[in-house]
Design an enzyme around this catalytic site. Structure first.
Site, PDB file in Angstrom:
ATOM      1  N   HIS A 119      -9.261   2.997   0.261  1.00 50.96           N
ATOM      2  CA  HIS A 119      -7.702   2.157   0.841  1.00 50.96           C
ATOM      3  C   HIS A 119      -8.145   2.989   2.981  1.00 50.96           C
ATOM      4  O   HIS A 119      -6.495   2.477   3.204  1.00 50.96           O
ATOM      5  CB  HIS A 119      -6.660   3.644   1.001  1.00 50.96           C
ATOM      6  CG  HIS A 119      -5.782   2.769  -0.560  1.00 50.96           C
ATOM      7  ND1 HIS A 119      -4.774   4.496  -0.818  1.00 50.96           N
ATOM      8  CD2 HIS A 119      -5.936   1.788  -1.490  1.00 50.96           C
ATOM      9  CE1 HIS A 119      -5.077   3.312  -1.992  1.00 50.96           C
ATOM     10  NE2 HIS A 119      -5.125   1.901  -2.304  1.00 50.96           N
ATOM     11  N   LEU A 151       1.484   5.258  -0.207  1.00 55.61           N
ATOM     12  CA  LEU A 151       1.986   5.036  -2.027  1.00 55.61           C
ATOM     13  C   LEU A 151       2.120   3.706  -1.835  1.00 55.61           C
ATOM     14  O   LEU A 151       3.137   3.039  -1.814  1.00 55.61           O
ATOM     15  CB  LEU A 151       3.147   5.674  -1.412  1.00 55.61           C
ATOM     16  CG  LEU A 151       3.123   7.622  -0.812  1.00 55.61           C
ATOM     17  CD1 LEU A 151       4.424   7.805  -0.823  1.00 55.61           C
ATOM     18  CD2 LEU A 151       1.435   8.290  -1.491  1.00 55.61           C
ATOM     19  N   GLU A 159       7.220   2.398   1.866  1.00 60.20           N
ATOM     20  CA  GLU A 159       8.260   1.791   2.561  1.00 60.20           C
ATOM     21  C   GLU A 159       8.986   1.607   2.510  1.00 60.20           C
ATOM     22  O   GLU A 159      10.285   1.473   3.390  1.00 60.20           O
ATOM     23  CB  GLU A 159       7.244   0.173   3.341  1.00 60.20           C
ATOM     24  CG  GLU A 159       6.010   0.747   3.625  1.00 60.20           C
ATOM     25  CD  GLU A 159       5.783  -1.152   3.705  1.00 60.20           C
ATOM     26  OE1 GLU A 159       5.636  -2.197   3.946  1.00 60.20           O
ATOM     27  OE2 GLU A 159       4.513  -0.645   4.316  1.00 60.20           O
ATOM     28  N   ASN A 160       9.449   1.820   0.839  1.00 64.16           N
ATOM     29  CA  ASN A 160      10.529   1.886   0.286  1.00 64.16           C
ATOM     30  C   ASN A 160      11.300   2.298  -0.455  1.00 64.16           C
ATOM     31  O   ASN A 160      12.486   2.571   0.058  1.00 64.16           O
ATOM     32  CB  ASN A 160      10.122   0.488  -0.441  1.00 64.16           C
ATOM     33  CG  ASN A 160       9.900  -1.268   0.098  1.00 64.16           C
ATOM     34  OD1 ASN A 160      10.846  -1.498   0.980  1.00 64.16           O
ATOM     35  ND2 ASN A 160       8.537  -2.052  -0.276  1.00 64.16           N
ATOM     36  N   VAL A 191       5.964   2.329  -2.179  1.00 67.76           N
ATOM     37  CA  VAL A 191       6.647   3.422  -2.303  1.00 67.76           C
ATOM     38  C   VAL A 191       6.902   3.590  -0.902  1.00 67.76           C
ATOM     39  O   VAL A 191       8.162   3.783  -0.475  1.00 67.76           O
ATOM     40  CB  VAL A 191       5.675   4.197  -3.138  1.00 67.76           C
ATOM     41  CG1 VAL A 191       6.886   5.576  -3.965  1.00 67.76           C
ATOM     42  CG2 VAL A 191       6.454   3.884  -4.782  1.00 67.76           C
ATOM     43  N   GLU A 224      -3.089  -5.162   4.879  1.00 68.65           N
ATOM     44  CA  GLU A 224      -4.203  -4.838   5.067  1.00 68.65           C
ATOM     45  C   GLU A 224      -5.342  -6.073   5.093  1.00 68.65           C
ATOM     46  O   GLU A 224      -6.296  -6.180   5.651  1.00 68.65           O
ATOM     47  CB  GLU A 224      -5.091  -5.254   3.029  1.00 68.65           C
ATOM     48  CG  GLU A 224      -4.578  -2.870   3.415  1.00 68.65           C
ATOM     49  CD  GLU A 224      -4.724  -1.978   1.559  1.00 68.65           C
ATOM     50  OE1 GLU A 224      -4.106  -2.944   0.894  1.00 68.65           O
ATOM     51  OE2 GLU A 224      -5.893  -2.245   1.865  1.00 68.65           O
ATOM     52  N   ARG A 277     -12.746  -8.563   1.527  1.00 69.01           N
ATOM     53  CA  ARG A 277     -12.724  -6.589   1.928  1.00 69.01           C
ATOM     54  C   ARG A 277     -13.149  -6.978   0.808  1.00 69.01           C
ATOM     55  O   ARG A 277     -13.698  -7.368  -0.383  1.00 69.01           O
ATOM     56  CB  ARG A 277     -11.392  -6.873   0.649  1.00 69.01           C
ATOM     57  CG  ARG A 277     -11.290  -5.825   0.219  1.00 69.01           C
ATOM     58  CD  ARG A 277      -9.502  -5.154  -0.592  1.00 69.01           C
ATOM     59  NE  ARG A 277      -9.397  -3.685  -0.883  1.00 69.01           N
ATOM     60  CZ  ARG A 277      -8.763  -3.614  -2.070  1.00 69.01           C
ATOM     61  NH1 ARG A 277      -8.405  -4.625  -2.819  1.00 69.01           N
ATOM     62  NH2 ARG A 277      -8.212  -2.338  -2.299  1.00 69.01           N
ATOM     63  N   ARG A 304      -2.811   5.937 -12.789  1.00 72.04           N
ATOM     64  CA  ARG A 304      -3.913   6.910 -12.590  1.00 72.04           C
ATOM     65  C   ARG A 304      -3.228   8.331 -12.554  1.00 72.04           C
ATOM     66  O   ARG A 304      -2.394   7.592 -12.150  1.00 72.04           O
ATOM     67  CB  ARG A 304      -4.857   6.411 -11.967  1.00 72.04           C
ATOM     68  CG  ARG A 304      -5.496   5.062 -12.379  1.00 72.04           C
ATOM     69  CD  ARG A 304      -5.764   4.696 -10.513  1.00 72.04           C
ATOM     70  NE  ARG A 304      -6.099   3.373  -9.954  1.00 72.04           N
ATOM     71  CZ  ARG A 304      -6.215   3.290  -8.430  1.00 72.04           C
ATOM     72  NH1 ARG A 304      -7.022   3.869  -8.209  1.00 72.04           N
ATOM     73  NH2 ARG A 304      -5.079   1.634  -8.379  1.00 72.04           N
ATOM     74  N   ASN A 338      -9.280 -11.304  -0.855  1.00 74.20           N
ATOM     75  CA  ASN A 338      -9.113 -10.412  -1.304  1.00 74.20           C
ATOM     76  C   ASN A 338      -9.730 -10.662  -2.167  1.00 74.20           C
ATOM     77  O   ASN A 338      -8.371 -10.982  -2.893  1.00 74.20           O
ATOM     78  CB  ASN A 338      -8.136  -9.278  -0.876  1.00 74.20           C
ATOM     79  CG  ASN A 338      -7.976  -8.248  -1.778  1.00 74.20           C
ATOM     80  OD1 ASN A 338      -8.915  -8.171  -2.156  1.00 74.20           O
ATOM     81  ND2 ASN A 338      -7.457  -7.419  -1.003  1.00 74.20           N
ATOM     82  N   ASP A 394       6.189   0.715 -12.035  1.00 74.58           N
ATOM     83  CA  ASP A 394       6.979   0.690 -10.713  1.00 74.58           C
ATOM     84  C   ASP A 394       8.412   2.103 -10.294  1.00 74.58           C
ATOM     85  O   ASP A 394       8.787   2.147 -11.387  1.00 74.58           O
ATOM     86  CB  ASP A 394       7.755  -1.085 -10.747  1.00 74.58           C
ATOM     87  CG  ASP A 394       7.874  -1.274  -9.643  1.00 74.58           C
ATOM     88  OD1 ASP A 394       8.781  -1.085  -9.484  1.00 74.58           O
ATOM     89  OD2 ASP A 394       7.562  -2.378  -9.389  1.00 74.58           O
TER      90      ASP A 394
HETATM   91  P1  ADP Z   1      -0.773  -2.062  -4.363  1.00 78.24           P
HETATM   92  O1  ADP Z   1      -1.473  -0.498  -4.467  1.00 78.24           O
HETATM   93  O2  ADP Z   1      -0.563  -3.457  -5.288  1.00 78.24           O
HETATM   94  O3  ADP Z   1      -0.783  -3.163  -2.901  1.00 78.24           O
HETATM   95  P2  ADP Z   1       1.758  -1.776  -2.761  1.00 78.24           P
HETATM   96  O4  ADP Z   1       2.149  -1.295  -2.124  1.00 78.24           O
HETATM   97  O5  ADP Z   1       2.686  -3.609  -2.721  1.00 78.24           O
HETATM   98  O6  ADP Z   1       1.038  -2.217  -4.400  1.00 78.24           O
HETATM   99  O7  ADP Z   1       3.455  -1.471  -3.666  1.00 78.24           O
HETATM  100  C1  ADP Z   1       3.489  -1.907  -4.707  1.00 78.24           C
HETATM  101  C2  ADP Z   1       4.717  -0.874  -5.637  1.00 78.24           C
HETATM  102  O8  ADP Z   1       5.488  -0.563  -4.539  1.00 78.24           O
HETATM  103  C3  ADP Z   1       5.467  -1.250  -7.052  1.00 78.24           C
HETATM  104  O9  ADP Z   1       4.490  -0.914  -7.468  1.00 78.24           O
HETATM  105  C4  ADP Z   1       6.492  -0.084  -6.825  1.00 78.24           C
HETATM  106  O10 ADP Z   1       6.031   1.171  -7.282  1.00 78.24           O
HETATM  107  C5  ADP Z   1       6.667  -0.094  -5.180  1.00 78.24           C
HETATM  108  N1  ADP Z   1       8.451  -0.150  -4.409  1.00 78.24           N
HETATM  109  C6  ADP Z   1       7.813  -1.687  -4.105  1.00 78.24           C
HETATM  110  N2  ADP Z   1       9.529  -1.635  -3.864  1.00 78.24           N
HETATM  111  C7  ADP Z   1      10.046  -0.489  -4.219  1.00 78.24           C
HETATM  112  C8  ADP Z   1      11.242  -0.282  -3.511  1.00 78.24           C
HETATM  113  N3  ADP Z   1      12.547  -1.210  -2.946  1.00 78.24           N
HETATM  114  N4  ADP Z   1      11.743   1.317  -4.004  1.00 78.24           N
HETATM  115  C9  ADP Z   1      10.903   1.891  -4.365  1.00 78.24           C
HETATM  116  N5  ADP Z   1       9.527   1.412  -4.649  1.00 78.24           N
HETATM  117  C10 ADP Z   1       9.358   0.075  -3.884  1.00 78.24           C
END
Ligand code: ADP
Length: 374
Positions: A156, A185, A308-309, A306, A361, A67, A217, A6, A257
């Site tokens: 995506h 997200l 997942e977490n 976002v 991915e 990618r 964005r 990638n 973040d």
């Molecule tokens: P990318 O789009 O760069 O591949 P990711 O899918 O890894 O990014 O998502 C990154 C974002 O996920 C971080 O900028 C953060 O906003 C969010 N994130 C990661 N862990 C958590 C968490 N525990 N709670 C809320 N948001 C989170």
């Protein structure tokens, strides 16, 4: 083994995947700050660093999966790379000026390093090639749009496709029977309506700027804002910076973040509270709109950083939608994922399943590469 590359504008992510299977040994790495004073000078040097790390010159590779962000209207599926494909990816650069040239550089350097194996381009746009014309068409002057290739491409796609498949497996039902809303997200964010495994609507458009509120964005905007700002003296480069870097959560409250936004909100910060509410409001609008596009809805699927977490984003986005059979079980939603597996966060017996499905991915690119060569 399949090597997945990638290659971004300033970073190179790489991963060795054992025969496209998730369980094999997977070595991976990241070279950052390509072309910056404290980093490696260029993509060739980045790939040499990856090659050293992986003993690539002698690794028993079957293929390299790359990618590529933009496949235009030409690339609707993963494609074995030859010189003509490289030329076509280069021709698409105006549609993705930040991404396609960097993707192509990675391909060219890797082809020189391992000319003995097939190289496969996997496109972010390909999954959305099935968008029906009413979803893909902007209501612009039709001749001008055709001349410039202006339509909804969507992005995506590798993640949306992978996550839709994993959600079907979690639910124990054939993907062909399911209507899903997939919410990717991450730093970038997009929603896709998936009917029977095909993308029928997606929130990113001609570029990855449209749709949901993202880290930096803005997502949807009145296009009149841009012409207004141009007349006020902002040039295209300044507007690009505004739209790519200085908007979204970062523009609203100073941090991109979601963890930092949630912490500031918990501390009573007004800007972070508004930013969170704007993010959630947009997400809810898309869930409602895509429910209408799909008619029957079987599952809402959250993925990426976002999705997942953040239990609070999931809960807020779907709050009060019980009349549509959409419910989130608070205890399931709050529980951790247990080593990143897919899980259900809706209550038993809910009409619409709500799932958390980790995306991957690089693994998806390896799977698509292996499948093409099979
Ligand atoms: P990318 O789009 O760069 O591949 P990711 O899918 O890894 O990014 O998502 C990154 C974002 O996920 C971080 O900028 C953060 O906003 C969010 N994130 C990661 N862990 C958590 C968490 N525990 N709670 C809320 N948001 C989170």
């Amino acid at each position: 083994m399949i090597l997945v590359l990638n290659s971004g504008s300033s970073s190179l992510k790489y991963r060795l995947v054992n025969s496209g299977e998730a369980d094999g040994p997977q070595r991976r790495g990241l070279v950052e700050r390509i072309g910056e004073p404290d980093g490696v000078p260029d993509h060739a040097a980045a790939l040499r660093a990856a090659a050293d790390d992986l003993d690539l010159a002698t690794a028993p590779l079957r293929a390299v999966g790359h990618r590529v962000v933009h496949g235009g209207t030409r690339f609707r599926a993963p494609t074995v790379v030859d010189d003509a494909v490289c030329a076509a990816i280069a021709e698409l650069a105006p549609l993705a000026p930040l991404h396609n040239p960097a993707n192509l550089t990675g391909i060219e350097v890797a082809r020189r390093l391992r000319p003995d194996v097939p190289h496969v381009a996997v496109f972010d746009t390909a999954f959305h090639a099935t968008l029906p014309p009413p979803a893909a068409t902007y209501a612009l002057d039709a001749g001008l749009a055709a001349e410039h290739g202006i339509r909804r491409y969507g992005f995506h796609g590798t993640s949306h496709r992978y996550v839709a498949g994993r959600a079907a497996a979690l639910l124990g039902r054939p993907l062909a029977e399911l209507n899903l809303i997939v919410l990717h997200l991450g730093n970038g964010a997009s929603a896709t309506a998936v009917r029977g495994g095909r993308s029928v609507e997606t929130s990113m458009g001609f570029t990855p700027l449209e749709g949901l509120v993202m880290g930096t964005r803005p997502g949807d905007l009145d296009p009149g804002i841009l012409t207004y700002l141009m007349r006020a003296g902002l040039d295209a480069a300044t507007l690009d910076g505004l739209l790519q870097r200085d908007s979204g959560m970062a523009g609203l409250c100073g941090v991109n973040d979601m963890r930092a936004v949630e912490a500031a909100r918990a501390g009573g910060d007004a800007a972070a509270t508004l930013a969170f509410d704007v993010y959630i409001h947009r997400l809810r609008k898309y869930v409602g709109a895509y429910h209408a596009v799909l008619g029957r809805l079987d599952a809402v699927v959250f993925t990426a950083g976002v999705g997942e977490n953040s239990a609070s984003v999931r809960a807020a986005a779907l709050d009060g939608l019980g009349m549509w059979g959409i419910e989130v079980d608070p205890a399931r939603n709050a529980a951790g994922g247990g080593r990143g597996g897919a899980r259900l966060v809706s209550p038993n017996g809910a009409r619409v399943a709500v799932c958390v499905v980790p995306t991957d991915e690089e693994l998806a690119i390896a799977e698509e590469t292996a499948q093409l060569l099979r």
